[in-house]
Design an enzyme around this catalytic site. Structure first.
Site, mmCIF file in Angstrom:
data_model
loop_
_atom_site.group_PDB
_atom_site.id
_atom_site.type_symbol
_atom_site.label_atom_id
_atom_site.label_comp_id
_atom_site.label_asym_id
_atom_site.label_seq_id
_atom_site.Cartn_x
_atom_site.Cartn_y
_atom_site.Cartn_z
ATOM 1 N N HIS A 64 36.777 32.479 44.723
ATOM 2 C CA HIS A 64 36.789 31.769 43.443
ATOM 3 C C HIS A 64 37.497 30.421 43.513
ATOM 4 O O HIS A 64 37.867 29.864 42.484
ATOM 5 C CB HIS A 64 37.421 32.661 42.367
ATOM 6 C CG HIS A 64 36.628 33.913 42.107
ATOM 7 N ND1 HIS A 64 37.140 35.038 41.526
ATOM 8 C CD2 HIS A 64 35.322 34.200 42.366
ATOM 9 C CE1 HIS A 64 36.202 35.976 41.441
ATOM 10 N NE2 HIS A 64 35.094 35.491 41.948
ATOM 11 N N ARG A 81 48.221 25.667 34.054
ATOM 12 C CA ARG A 81 48.318 26.891 34.866
ATOM 13 C C ARG A 81 48.965 26.603 36.220
ATOM 14 O O ARG A 81 49.759 27.391 36.728
ATOM 15 C CB ARG A 81 46.918 27.477 35.090
ATOM 16 C CG ARG A 81 46.317 28.036 33.823
ATOM 17 C CD ARG A 81 44.939 28.589 34.049
ATOM 18 N NE ARG A 81 44.940 29.758 34.904
ATOM 19 C CZ ARG A 81 43.835 30.314 35.403
ATOM 20 N NH1 ARG A 81 42.658 29.796 35.145
ATOM 21 N NH2 ARG A 81 43.897 31.380 36.162
ATOM 22 N N GLN A 129 39.995 37.047 45.432
ATOM 23 C CA GLN A 129 39.402 36.493 44.206
ATOM 24 C C GLN A 129 40.409 35.581 43.525
ATOM 25 O O GLN A 129 40.096 34.976 42.506
ATOM 26 C CB GLN A 129 39.034 37.637 43.254
ATOM 27 C CG GLN A 129 38.042 38.613 43.836
ATOM 28 C CD GLN A 129 37.963 39.874 42.976
ATOM 29 O OE1 GLN A 129 37.265 39.908 41.976
ATOM 30 N NE2 GLN A 129 38.669 40.910 43.366
ATOM 31 N N ASN A 130 41.620 35.533 44.061
ATOM 32 C CA ASN A 130 42.676 34.756 43.409
ATOM 33 C C ASN A 130 42.556 33.280 43.735
ATOM 34 O O ASN A 130 42.112 32.902 44.815
ATOM 35 C CB ASN A 130 44.048 35.274 43.831
ATOM 36 C CG ASN A 130 44.272 36.691 43.360
ATOM 37 O OD1 ASN A 130 43.543 37.171 42.497
ATOM 38 N ND2 ASN A 130 45.254 37.357 43.923
ATOM 39 N N GLU A 134 46.373 51.645 38.757
ATOM 40 C CA GLU A 134 45.418 52.325 37.871
ATOM 41 C C GLU A 134 44.111 52.596 38.602
ATOM 42 O O GLU A 134 43.780 51.904 39.557
ATOM 43 C CB GLU A 134 45.127 51.441 36.652
ATOM 44 C CG GLU A 134 46.314 51.341 35.722
ATOM 45 C CD GLU A 134 46.141 50.276 34.661
ATOM 46 O OE1 GLU A 134 44.982 49.955 34.339
ATOM 47 O OE2 GLU A 134 47.171 49.776 34.180
HETATM 48 P P1 NAD Z 1 41.876 41.831 36.891
HETATM 49 O O1 NAD Z 1 42.874 41.124 36.057
HETATM 50 O O2 NAD Z 1 40.563 42.171 36.312
HETATM 51 O O3 NAD Z 1 42.508 43.214 37.400
HETATM 52 C C1 NAD Z 1 43.785 43.284 37.963
HETATM 53 C C2 NAD Z 1 43.931 44.628 38.628
HETATM 54 O O4 NAD Z 1 45.189 44.629 39.283
HETATM 55 C C3 NAD Z 1 43.913 45.828 37.659
HETATM 56 O O5 NAD Z 1 43.071 46.827 38.186
HETATM 57 C C4 NAD Z 1 45.368 46.294 37.648
HETATM 58 O O6 NAD Z 1 45.490 47.689 37.476
HETATM 59 C C5 NAD Z 1 45.818 45.869 39.041
HETATM 60 N N1 NAD Z 1 47.254 45.655 39.179
HETATM 61 C C6 NAD Z 1 48.148 45.258 38.255
HETATM 62 N N2 NAD Z 1 49.374 45.141 38.804
HETATM 63 C C7 NAD Z 1 49.239 45.472 40.120
HETATM 64 C C8 NAD Z 1 50.136 45.541 41.211
HETATM 65 N N3 NAD Z 1 51.446 45.256 41.090
HETATM 66 N N4 NAD Z 1 49.640 45.908 42.423
HETATM 67 C C9 NAD Z 1 48.331 46.220 42.592
HETATM 68 N N5 NAD Z 1 47.438 46.167 41.580
HETATM 69 C C10 NAD Z 1 47.883 45.792 40.361
HETATM 70 O O7 NAD Z 1 41.737 40.993 38.217
HETATM 71 P P2 NAD Z 1 40.529 40.806 39.230
HETATM 72 O O8 NAD Z 1 39.890 42.122 39.525
HETATM 73 O O9 NAD Z 1 41.068 39.982 40.336
HETATM 74 O O10 NAD Z 1 39.427 39.956 38.442
HETATM 75 C C11 NAD Z 1 39.744 38.971 37.538
HETATM 76 C C12 NAD Z 1 39.341 37.554 37.897
HETATM 77 O O11 NAD Z 1 40.412 36.751 37.441
HETATM 78 C C13 NAD Z 1 39.192 37.232 39.336
HETATM 79 O O12 NAD Z 1 37.983 36.609 39.441
HETATM 80 C C14 NAD Z 1 40.299 36.222 39.672
HETATM 81 O O13 NAD Z 1 39.737 35.062 40.247
HETATM 82 C C15 NAD Z 1 40.839 35.771 38.361
HETATM 83 N N6 NAD Z 1 42.316 35.719 38.252
HETATM 84 C C16 NAD Z 1 43.050 35.227 39.278
HETATM 85 C C17 NAD Z 1 44.437 35.217 39.182
HETATM 86 C C18 NAD Z 1 45.234 34.663 40.344
HETATM 87 O O14 NAD Z 1 44.786 33.736 41.014
HETATM 88 N N7 NAD Z 1 46.400 35.222 40.621
HETATM 89 C C19 NAD Z 1 45.077 35.729 38.068
HETATM 90 C C20 NAD Z 1 44.277 36.228 37.021
HETATM 91 C C21 NAD Z 1 42.893 36.215 37.141
#
Ligand code: NAD
Length: 246
Positions: free
Chosen positions: A126, A77, A108-109, A221
Protein backbone atom coordinates in the site's frame (compact mmCIF):
# COMPACT_ATOMS: atom_id res chain seq x y z
CA UNK A 1 -8.15 -4.73 25.74
CA UNK A 2 -7.76 -7.37 28.48
CA UNK A 3 -4.27 -8.80 28.85
CA UNK A 4 -4.01 -12.30 27.43
CA UNK A 5 -1.74 -15.05 28.79
CA UNK A 6 1.18 -15.79 26.44
CA UNK A 7 0.11 -18.47 23.96
CA UNK A 8 1.92 -21.79 23.79
CA UNK A 9 3.97 -22.21 20.64
CA UNK A 10 3.51 -25.80 19.46
CA UNK A 11 6.42 -28.18 19.02
CA UNK A 12 5.33 -28.53 15.38
CA UNK A 13 5.71 -24.79 14.75
CA UNK A 14 9.08 -24.72 16.50
CA UNK A 15 10.27 -27.66 14.37
CA UNK A 16 9.12 -25.94 11.19
CA UNK A 17 10.66 -22.64 12.28
CA UNK A 18 14.03 -24.37 12.66
CA UNK A 19 13.87 -26.42 9.45
CA UNK A 20 12.15 -24.07 6.96
CA UNK A 21 14.27 -22.28 4.40
CA UNK A 22 11.52 -20.26 2.68
CA UNK A 23 9.51 -18.13 5.08
CA UNK A 24 6.82 -15.62 4.19
CA UNK A 25 5.30 -13.00 6.51
CA UNK A 26 2.29 -10.76 5.85
CA UNK A 27 1.77 -7.91 8.30
CA UNK A 28 -1.07 -5.45 8.82
CA UNK A 29 -1.86 -2.49 11.01
CA UNK A 30 -1.82 -4.65 14.18
CA UNK A 31 1.96 -5.09 14.00
CA UNK A 32 2.32 -1.35 14.58
CA UNK A 33 -0.38 -1.09 17.26
CA UNK A 34 2.14 -1.49 20.09
CA UNK A 35 4.12 1.41 18.62
CA UNK A 36 1.05 3.59 19.09
CA UNK A 37 -0.21 3.58 15.48
CA UNK A 38 -3.99 3.19 15.54
CA UNK A 39 -5.36 0.29 13.50
CA UNK A 40 -8.27 1.05 11.20
CA UNK A 41 -10.79 -1.24 12.74
CA UNK A 42 -9.34 -1.30 16.26
CA UNK A 43 -10.75 2.15 16.96
CA UNK A 44 -14.06 1.60 15.19
CA UNK A 45 -14.29 1.98 11.45
CA UNK A 46 -15.40 5.57 11.31
CA UNK A 47 -12.26 7.66 11.90
CA UNK A 48 -13.07 11.24 11.01
CA UNK A 49 -10.68 14.14 10.52
CA UNK A 50 -11.92 17.70 9.96
CA UNK A 51 -15.40 16.30 9.40
CA UNK A 52 -14.40 13.83 6.68
CA UNK A 53 -14.14 10.05 7.13
CA UNK A 54 -10.71 8.61 6.32
CA UNK A 55 -12.12 6.62 3.38
CA UNK A 56 -13.04 9.93 1.76
CA UNK A 57 -9.79 11.73 2.64
CA UNK A 58 -7.71 8.79 1.43
CA UNK A 59 -9.53 8.29 -1.85
CA UNK A 60 -8.63 8.76 -5.49
CA UNK A 61 -11.70 11.01 -5.91
CA UNK A 62 -10.38 13.34 -3.20
CA UNK A 63 -6.94 13.39 -4.84
CA UNK A 64 -8.49 14.44 -8.13
CA UNK A 65 -10.72 17.02 -6.46
CA UNK A 66 -8.45 18.51 -3.81
CA UNK A 67 -4.80 17.42 -3.73
CA UNK A 68 -3.83 20.01 -1.04
CA UNK A 69 -6.48 18.56 1.29
CA UNK A 70 -5.09 15.04 0.75
CA UNK A 71 -1.60 16.36 1.56
CA UNK A 72 -2.90 18.11 4.64
CA UNK A 73 -4.31 14.78 5.89
CA UNK A 74 -1.16 12.81 5.09
CA UNK A 75 1.13 15.54 6.53
CA UNK A 76 -0.91 15.34 9.71
CA UNK A 77 -0.61 11.53 9.85
CA UNK A 78 3.11 11.65 9.03
CA UNK A 79 3.72 14.14 11.83
CA UNK A 80 2.01 11.79 14.26
CA UNK A 81 4.09 8.85 13.02
CA UNK A 82 7.37 10.78 13.08
CA UNK A 83 7.70 10.46 16.84
CA UNK A 84 6.79 6.75 17.03
CA UNK A 85 9.34 3.95 17.26
CA UNK A 86 9.35 0.35 16.02
CA UNK A 87 8.26 -2.19 18.66
CA UNK A 88 9.62 -5.68 19.48
CA UNK A 89 7.54 -7.22 16.66
CA UNK A 90 9.24 -5.06 14.02
CA UNK A 91 12.68 -5.81 15.49
CA UNK A 92 12.00 -9.55 15.68
CA UNK A 93 10.98 -9.63 12.01
CA UNK A 94 14.11 -7.64 11.23
CA UNK A 95 16.13 -10.47 12.81
CA UNK A 96 14.22 -13.19 10.95
CA UNK A 97 15.49 -11.89 7.60
CA UNK A 98 18.99 -13.05 8.63
CA UNK A 99 17.76 -16.36 9.93
CA UNK A 100 16.28 -17.89 6.78
CA UNK A 101 17.90 -18.32 3.36
CA UNK A 102 14.74 -16.92 1.77
CA UNK A 103 12.67 -14.53 3.81
CA UNK A 104 9.90 -12.35 2.42
CA UNK A 105 8.22 -9.61 4.41
CA UNK A 106 5.07 -8.17 2.86
CA UNK A 107 3.26 -5.35 4.62
CA UNK A 108 0.01 -3.51 4.17
CA UNK A 109 1.33 -0.77 6.42
CA UNK A 110 2.46 2.58 5.12
CA UNK A 111 4.26 3.71 8.28
CA UNK A 112 7.82 2.61 7.38
CA UNK A 113 8.37 1.06 10.85
CA UNK A 114 9.61 -2.28 9.45
CA UNK A 115 12.37 -0.49 7.58
CA UNK A 116 13.16 1.64 10.63
CA UNK A 117 13.68 -1.61 12.55
CA UNK A 118 16.16 -2.83 9.92
CA UNK A 119 14.01 -4.87 7.53
CA UNK A 120 15.21 -4.68 3.95
CA UNK A 121 13.47 -5.37 0.65
CA UNK A 122 10.05 -5.09 2.28
CA UNK A 123 7.25 -5.55 -0.24
CA UNK A 124 4.92 -2.63 0.45
CA UNK A 125 1.48 -3.37 -0.91
CA UNK A 126 0.00 0.00 0.00
CA UNK A 127 2.99 2.32 -0.44
CA UNK A 128 4.76 4.41 2.16
CA UNK A 129 3.75 7.65 3.82
CA UNK A 130 7.43 8.71 3.84
CA UNK A 131 7.49 9.02 0.05
CA UNK A 132 5.97 11.48 -2.42
CA UNK A 133 5.44 10.54 -6.06
CA UNK A 134 5.20 12.78 -9.09
CA UNK A 135 1.75 12.66 -10.70
CA UNK A 136 3.35 12.96 -14.18
CA UNK A 137 6.72 11.20 -14.30
CA UNK A 138 6.12 9.00 -11.19
CA UNK A 139 9.55 9.86 -9.76
CA UNK A 140 9.62 9.09 -6.02
CA UNK A 141 11.00 11.46 -3.41
CA UNK A 142 11.83 10.44 0.13
CA UNK A 143 10.26 12.60 2.83
CA UNK A 144 12.40 13.01 5.92
CA UNK A 145 11.30 13.68 9.48
CA UNK A 146 13.63 16.64 9.72
CA UNK A 147 13.05 18.55 6.49
CA UNK A 148 10.01 19.99 4.75
CA UNK A 149 8.35 17.78 2.17
CA UNK A 150 9.28 18.78 -1.42
CA UNK A 151 6.58 20.95 -3.03
CA UNK A 152 7.20 19.90 -6.63
CA UNK A 153 8.91 17.11 -8.54
CA UNK A 154 12.67 17.62 -8.69
CA UNK A 155 12.76 15.85 -12.07
CA UNK A 156 9.95 17.50 -14.02
CA UNK A 157 8.50 20.17 -11.72
CA UNK A 158 4.97 18.77 -11.70
CA UNK A 159 2.85 18.18 -8.60
CA UNK A 160 3.59 15.46 -6.09
CA UNK A 161 1.14 13.18 -4.33
CA UNK A 162 1.57 10.80 -1.38
CA UNK A 163 3.07 7.50 -2.59
CA UNK A 164 0.34 5.48 -0.95
CA UNK A 165 -2.46 3.42 -2.40
CA UNK A 166 -5.71 5.34 -2.00
CA UNK A 167 -9.18 3.86 -1.88
CA UNK A 168 -10.22 3.24 -5.46
CA UNK A 169 -6.65 2.68 -6.71
CA UNK A 170 -4.82 -0.43 -7.85
CA UNK A 171 -1.84 -1.80 -5.91
CA UNK A 172 1.65 -0.74 -7.12
CA UNK A 173 2.60 -2.58 -10.27
CA UNK A 174 4.41 -5.82 -9.59
CA UNK A 175 4.16 -5.72 -5.78
CA UNK A 176 1.25 -8.13 -5.49
CA UNK A 177 2.67 -10.41 -8.19
CA UNK A 178 6.04 -10.62 -6.39
CA UNK A 179 4.30 -11.23 -3.07
CA UNK A 180 2.07 -13.94 -4.56
CA UNK A 181 5.06 -15.68 -6.13
CA UNK A 182 6.93 -15.71 -2.81
CA UNK A 183 3.81 -16.90 -0.97
CA UNK A 184 3.42 -19.77 -3.42
CA UNK A 185 7.04 -20.86 -2.80
CA UNK A 186 6.95 -20.61 0.99
CA UNK A 187 7.11 -23.47 3.47
CA UNK A 188 6.11 -21.43 6.50
CA UNK A 189 3.77 -18.42 6.43
CA UNK A 190 2.92 -15.99 9.21
CA UNK A 191 -0.06 -13.64 9.14
CA UNK A 192 0.51 -10.94 11.73
CA UNK A 193 -1.85 -8.20 12.87
CA UNK A 194 -4.18 -8.07 9.93
CA UNK A 195 -7.95 -8.27 10.06
CA UNK A 196 -7.70 -10.17 6.76
CA UNK A 197 -10.61 -8.21 5.34
CA UNK A 198 -8.68 -6.27 2.70
CA UNK A 199 -8.18 -8.21 -0.52
CA UNK A 200 -6.05 -9.00 -2.45
CA UNK A 201 -3.57 -8.92 0.50
CA UNK A 202 -5.70 -11.31 2.53
CA UNK A 203 -5.45 -13.82 -0.33
CA UNK A 204 -1.68 -14.23 0.11
CA UNK A 205 -1.87 -16.66 3.09
CA UNK A 206 -4.46 -18.62 1.10
CA UNK A 207 -1.94 -18.93 -1.74
CA UNK A 208 0.72 -20.12 0.72
CA UNK A 209 -1.65 -22.65 2.24
CA UNK A 210 -2.74 -23.98 -1.15
CA UNK A 211 0.93 -24.44 -2.04
CA UNK A 212 1.48 -26.57 1.08
CA UNK A 213 2.88 -24.04 3.56
CA UNK A 214 2.22 -24.27 7.30
CA UNK A 215 0.27 -21.10 8.11
CA UNK A 216 0.36 -19.40 11.51
CA UNK A 217 -1.67 -16.39 12.57
CA UNK A 218 -0.59 -13.94 15.29
CA UNK A 219 -3.43 -11.70 16.44
CA UNK A 220 -5.25 -10.97 19.71
CA UNK A 221 -8.51 -11.65 17.88
CA UNK A 222 -9.78 -14.24 15.46
CA UNK A 223 -10.08 -13.23 11.80
CA UNK A 224 -11.70 -14.71 8.69
CA UNK A 225 -8.35 -16.45 8.04
CA UNK A 226 -8.13 -18.15 11.44
CA UNK A 227 -9.90 -21.32 10.33
CA UNK A 228 -7.50 -21.76 7.43
CA UNK A 229 -4.45 -21.51 9.70
CA UNK A 230 -2.56 -24.52 11.02
CA UNK A 231 -1.78 -22.62 14.19
CA UNK A 232 -3.34 -19.52 15.77
CA UNK A 233 -1.27 -17.69 18.37
CA UNK A 234 -3.64 -15.42 20.23
CA UNK A 235 -1.81 -12.37 21.51
CA UNK A 236 0.02 -9.19 20.66
CA UNK A 237 2.64 -9.35 17.93
CA UNK A 238 5.34 -7.72 20.07
CA UNK A 239 4.88 -10.33 22.77
CA UNK A 240 4.22 -13.41 20.62
CA UNK A 241 6.74 -13.15 17.76
CA UNK A 242 9.81 -13.18 20.04
CA UNK A 243 8.50 -16.43 21.62
CA UNK A 244 8.48 -18.32 18.33
CA UNK A 245 12.21 -18.36 17.70
CA UNK A 246 13.21 -18.95 21.33
P1 NAD B 1 -7.00 -3.56 10.41
O1 NAD B 1 -7.03 -2.28 11.16
O2 NAD B 1 -8.15 -3.92 9.56
O3 NAD B 1 -6.82 -4.77 11.45
C1 NAD B 1 -5.84 -4.74 12.45
C2 NAD B 1 -5.71 -6.14 13.01
O4 NAD B 1 -4.64 -6.10 13.94
C3 NAD B 1 -6.96 -6.64 13.76
O5 NAD B 1 -7.23 -7.96 13.35
C4 NAD B 1 -6.54 -6.61 15.22
O6 NAD B 1 -7.13 -7.63 15.99
C5 NAD B 1 -5.03 -6.82 15.09
N1 NAD B 1 -4.25 -6.31 16.21
C6 NAD B 1 -4.50 -5.27 17.02
N2 NAD B 1 -3.49 -5.10 17.90
C7 NAD B 1 -2.57 -6.06 17.62
C8 NAD B 1 -1.31 -6.41 18.17
N3 NAD B 1 -0.77 -5.74 19.20
N4 NAD B 1 -0.64 -7.45 17.61
C9 NAD B 1 -1.15 -8.16 16.58
N5 NAD B 1 -2.35 -7.87 16.02
C10 NAD B 1 -3.05 -6.83 16.53
O7 NAD B 1 -5.65 -3.57 9.60
P2 NAD B 1 -5.24 -4.26 8.23
O8 NAD B 1 -5.73 -5.67 8.19
O9 NAD B 1 -3.79 -3.98 8.07
O10 NAD B 1 -6.04 -3.49 7.09
C11 NAD B 1 -6.31 -2.14 7.15
C12 NAD B 1 -5.67 -1.27 6.09
O11 NAD B 1 -5.31 -0.08 6.76
C13 NAD B 1 -4.41 -1.76 5.47
O12 NAD B 1 -4.60 -1.64 4.13
C14 NAD B 1 -3.30 -0.79 5.90
O13 NAD B 1 -2.64 -0.28 4.77
C15 NAD B 1 -4.01 0.39 6.48
N6 NAD B 1 -3.47 0.90 7.76
C16 NAD B 1 -2.13 1.01 7.93
C17 NAD B 1 -1.63 1.45 9.15
C18 NAD B 1 -0.13 1.56 9.32
O14 NAD B 1 0.58 1.86 8.36
N7 NAD B 1 0.38 1.29 10.51
C19 NAD B 1 -2.48 1.77 10.20
C20 NAD B 1 -3.87 1.65 9.97
C21 NAD B 1 -4.34 1.21 8.74
Amino acid sequence: MQSIAAPIVSAELRRRFVSSTRVFVLTGAGVSAESGVPTFRGGGDSAVWKGLPFEVLSSIEMLQRDLPAVWEWFDYRRNLLGILEPNPAHYELGRWQHRFPEFTLVTQNIDGLHQQAGSQRVIELHGNIWRARCISCHWCHEISVDTDRPEACLQCGDRLRPDVVLFGELLPQGALERAAEKASQSQLCFVVGTSALVYPAAGLPEIAKAAGAFVCEVNPERTPLSDLCDEVLTGKAGEVLPLIGM
